[in-house]
Design a protein around this motif. Structure first.
Motif, mmCIF file in Angstrom:
data_model
loop_
_atom_site.group_PDB
_atom_site.id
_atom_site.type_symbol
_atom_site.label_atom_id
_atom_site.label_comp_id
_atom_site.label_asym_id
_atom_site.label_seq_id
_atom_site.Cartn_x
_atom_site.Cartn_y
_atom_site.Cartn_z
ATOM 1 N N ALA A 2 27.929 79.791 49.453
ATOM 2 C CA ALA A 2 27.222 80.804 48.685
ATOM 3 C C ALA A 2 26.111 81.474 49.474
ATOM 4 N N ASN A 3 25.704 80.853 50.606
ATOM 5 C CA ASN A 3 24.553 81.357 51.333
ATOM 6 C C ASN A 3 24.898 81.640 52.796
ATOM 7 N N VAL A 4 24.139 82.552 53.392
ATOM 8 C CA VAL A 4 24.316 82.870 54.803
ATOM 9 C C VAL A 4 22.935 83.077 55.429
ATOM 10 N N ILE A 5 22.799 82.619 56.680
ATOM 11 C CA ILE A 5 21.607 82.903 57.472
ATOM 12 C C ILE A 5 22.042 83.693 58.699
ATOM 13 N N VAL A 6 21.499 84.884 58.828
ATOM 14 C CA VAL A 6 21.796 85.749 59.960
ATOM 15 C C VAL A 6 20.661 85.615 60.980
ATOM 16 N N PHE A 7 21.002 85.203 62.201
ATOM 17 C CA PHE A 7 20.009 85.095 63.277
ATOM 18 C C PHE A 7 20.143 86.316 64.188
ATOM 19 N N ALA A 8 19.037 87.005 64.429
ATOM 20 C CA ALA A 8 19.056 88.237 65.212
ATOM 21 C C ALA A 8 17.739 88.347 66.001
ATOM 22 N N PRO A 9 17.651 89.216 67.026
ATOM 23 C CA PRO A 9 18.677 90.153 67.507
ATOM 24 C C PRO A 9 19.248 89.726 68.851
ATOM 25 N N ILE A 10 19.239 88.434 69.172
ATOM 26 C CA ILE A 10 19.613 87.958 70.503
ATOM 27 C C ILE A 10 20.854 87.082 70.417
ATOM 28 N N CYS A 11 21.741 87.287 71.368
ATOM 29 C CA CYS A 11 22.957 86.472 71.440
ATOM 30 C C CYS A 11 22.604 85.031 71.793
ATOM 31 N N PHE A 12 23.155 84.073 71.053
ATOM 32 C CA PHE A 12 22.901 82.655 71.308
ATOM 33 C C PHE A 12 23.210 82.258 72.749
ATOM 34 N N LEU A 22 16.857 80.434 69.047
ATOM 35 C CA LEU A 22 17.716 80.740 67.905
ATOM 36 C C LEU A 22 18.953 79.845 67.886
ATOM 37 N N GLY A 23 19.561 79.649 69.049
ATOM 38 C CA GLY A 23 20.771 78.835 69.111
ATOM 39 C C GLY A 23 20.528 77.396 68.693
ATOM 40 N N ASN A 24 19.446 76.788 69.196
ATOM 41 C CA ASN A 24 19.141 75.401 68.837
ATOM 42 C C ASN A 24 18.796 75.270 67.359
ATOM 43 N N LEU A 25 18.041 76.244 66.844
ATOM 44 C CA LEU A 25 17.639 76.198 65.438
ATOM 45 C C LEU A 25 18.849 76.329 64.512
ATOM 46 N N SER A 26 19.868 77.029 64.961
ATOM 47 C CA SER A 26 21.035 77.276 64.107
ATOM 48 C C SER A 26 22.054 76.139 64.133
ATOM 49 N N LYS A 27 21.977 75.267 65.148
ATOM 50 C CA LYS A 27 23.035 74.260 65.358
ATOM 51 C C LYS A 27 23.216 73.310 64.178
ATOM 52 N N ASP A 28 22.109 72.928 63.533
ATOM 53 C CA ASP A 28 22.187 71.896 62.503
ATOM 54 C C ASP A 28 21.859 72.420 61.113
ATOM 55 N N ILE A 29 22.090 73.709 60.903
ATOM 56 C CA ILE A 29 21.961 74.264 59.559
ATOM 57 C C ILE A 29 23.023 73.601 58.668
ATOM 58 N N PRO A 30 22.659 73.150 57.458
ATOM 59 C CA PRO A 30 23.625 72.457 56.589
ATOM 60 C C PRO A 30 24.879 73.293 56.328
ATOM 61 N N PRO A 31 26.016 72.638 56.137
ATOM 62 C CA PRO A 31 27.282 73.362 55.961
ATOM 63 C C PRO A 31 27.347 74.251 54.727
ATOM 64 N N ARG A 32 26.406 74.067 53.784
ATOM 65 C CA ARG A 32 26.413 74.958 52.610
ATOM 66 C C ARG A 32 25.951 76.372 52.973
ATOM 67 N N TYR A 33 25.480 76.538 54.211
ATOM 68 C CA TYR A 33 25.086 77.859 54.716
ATOM 69 C C TYR A 33 26.047 78.290 55.813
ATOM 70 N N ALA A 34 26.467 79.537 55.740
ATOM 71 C CA ALA A 34 27.166 80.127 56.876
ATOM 72 C C ALA A 34 26.114 80.611 57.865
ATOM 73 N N VAL A 35 26.409 80.516 59.152
ATOM 74 C CA VAL A 35 25.496 80.972 60.195
ATOM 75 C C VAL A 35 26.145 82.117 60.958
ATOM 76 N N ILE A 368 15.230 74.949 56.360
ATOM 77 C CA ILE A 368 15.937 75.053 55.086
ATOM 78 C C ILE A 368 15.039 74.620 53.924
ATOM 79 N N ARG A 369 14.283 73.539 54.113
ATOM 80 C CA ARG A 369 13.346 73.109 53.053
ATOM 81 C C ARG A 369 12.325 74.206 52.754
ATOM 82 N N PHE A 370 11.870 74.879 53.797
ATOM 83 C CA PHE A 370 10.909 75.956 53.643
ATOM 84 C C PHE A 370 11.503 77.124 52.863
#
Length: 373
Positions: A2-12, A22-35, A368-370
């Motif tokens: 149901a949720n998505v987090i878009v990381f921009a504007p730099i390629c991982f 950005l790449g490290n921060l995105s690696k362990d986003i819970p599976p309920r979020y698309a990255v 995610i908690r934030f």
């Protein structure tokens, strides 16, 4: 999902500081979020993953963010950097489409303002500071990389509930996969520096201190210093000239820009990792990007005692020296090089601190908690 987090504007995959953050921060986003890593058309840089800042680039961006917003119930847009004249229409579009916008601030532009001369530079920085101040009237969240930046944002934005500190992140799984070298008697002690050779890095202070260290060895195998990183000719030229004039070609090697694999191999196989900084406001408010990775190797790290590290890293977890103090840096290098026990104990405690405080997994959970609070 149901949720998505878009990381921009730099390629991982760019390999520089921002892409790693950005790449490290995105690696362990819970599976309920698309990255999603969205990096096309946003800032005009002709580097990997970017298209030119043009009408066609904006149209490309528009179609992507509209599609994502349509496909997901809740959409977050995590932007690395300040609002600027060049990107404000992109950020306004994201806001109007209903994204929750997060700005990741890693530099204090008040102190960056004096790093370059010229009217265009001053206008760019002042406009970004104004846009950041105005952004508080919109439902935007903020991430700061250091406590000094967090304190400034609290005063500037005047809403602490919308601000969180996330320092540098380390891909702990990658660090765990790389094996440390086996040290044998008689090995040549290796110091390592990796960076951009920028003014804040105090590279000539490092060279002076290392030169004094080498001269203090009257016998035995002298240490070596490995320098790595991408830098312009005007930054490298004084370094190579210093090495030539002081006849340090046998002791200092410049390897240029390393791939991720070669970089991680190099920091694991060095004995002492050095994070030099001068005593400028820019250094004291920012956070050394590679410090978490250095400490995570379990090798001894020597670092300047800048304001952003005070209270966060303890004296037994790294070897601190006073910024821009040649003699103090030389003494700390001598202290570390003379004691295998010190290097081992500092490395062990530094690794423990890094894998907890700089863990990408912990930072992803914190983000995610934030956002869900």
């Amino acid at each position: 999902m149901a949720n998505v987090i878009v990381f921009a504007p730099i390629c991982f995959e760019q390999g520089m500081a921002g892409s790693k953050r950005l790449g490290n921060l995105s690696k362990d986003i819970p599976p309920r979020y698309a990255v999603v890593n969205l990096f096309a058309g946003m800032n005009g840089k002709k580097t990997r993953g970017h298209t030119s800042l043009s009408f066609s680039g904006f149209v490309e961006f528009y179609h992507q963010v509209v599609r994502l917003k349509r496909d997901y119930e809740m959409a977050y847009f995590y932007y690395y950097g300040y609002p600027t004249i060049q990107n404000i229409h992109y950020l306004l579009l994201v806001h109007l489409l209903g994204y929750h916008l997060i700005l990741d601030i890693v530099e204090d532009y008040r102190v960056v303002r004096g790093l370059k001369k010229g009217l265009r530079w001053k206008i760019k920085i002042n406009v970004s500071l104004l846009l950041l101040k105005l952004s508080r009237f919109f439902p935007i969240s903020y991430v700061g990389i250091s406590e000094p930046i967090i304190q400034w944002l609290n005063n500037y934005i005047a809403d602490a509930q919308r601000i969180i500190c996330i320092p540098v992140s380390v891909d702990s799984e990658l660090i765990h996969r790389i094996k440390k070298k086996e040290v044998t008697a008689g090995d040549r002690l290796t110091f390592f520096y990796g960076g951009t050779f920028a003014e804040k890095d105090d590279i000539l202070i490092l060279l002076e201190a290392f030169n004094l260290l080498v001269k203090s060895y009257s016998r035995g195998v002298k240490p070596r210093l490995i320098l790595t990183g991408k830098a312009s000719a005007d930054k490298i030229s004084p370094v190579t000239e210093y090495i030539r004039v002081n006849e340090l070609q046998e002791s200092i090697s410049y390897l240029g820009f390393l791939s991720d694999a070669d970089y991680y191999h190099a920091i694991h196989h060095a004995d002492i990792l050095i994070m030099p900084r001068n005593n400028s406001d820019f250094s004291n408010t920012g956070f050394p990007f590679k410090l978490g990775e250095y400490m995570a190797t379990g090798n001894c790290t020597i670092v300047a005692r800048i304001d952003s590290l005070i209270g966060l890293i303890h004296d037994d977890e790294v070897v601190f020296y006073q910024p821009s103090d040649i003699q103090d840096l030389k003494e700390r290098m001598l202290e570390a090089s003379s004691s295998e026990h010190l290097r081992r104990e500092v490395g062990k405690l530094g690794r423990k601190r890094s894998l907890y405080h700089f863990s990408s997994k912990n930072h992803s959970k914190k983000l995610i908690r934030f956002l869900e609070a």
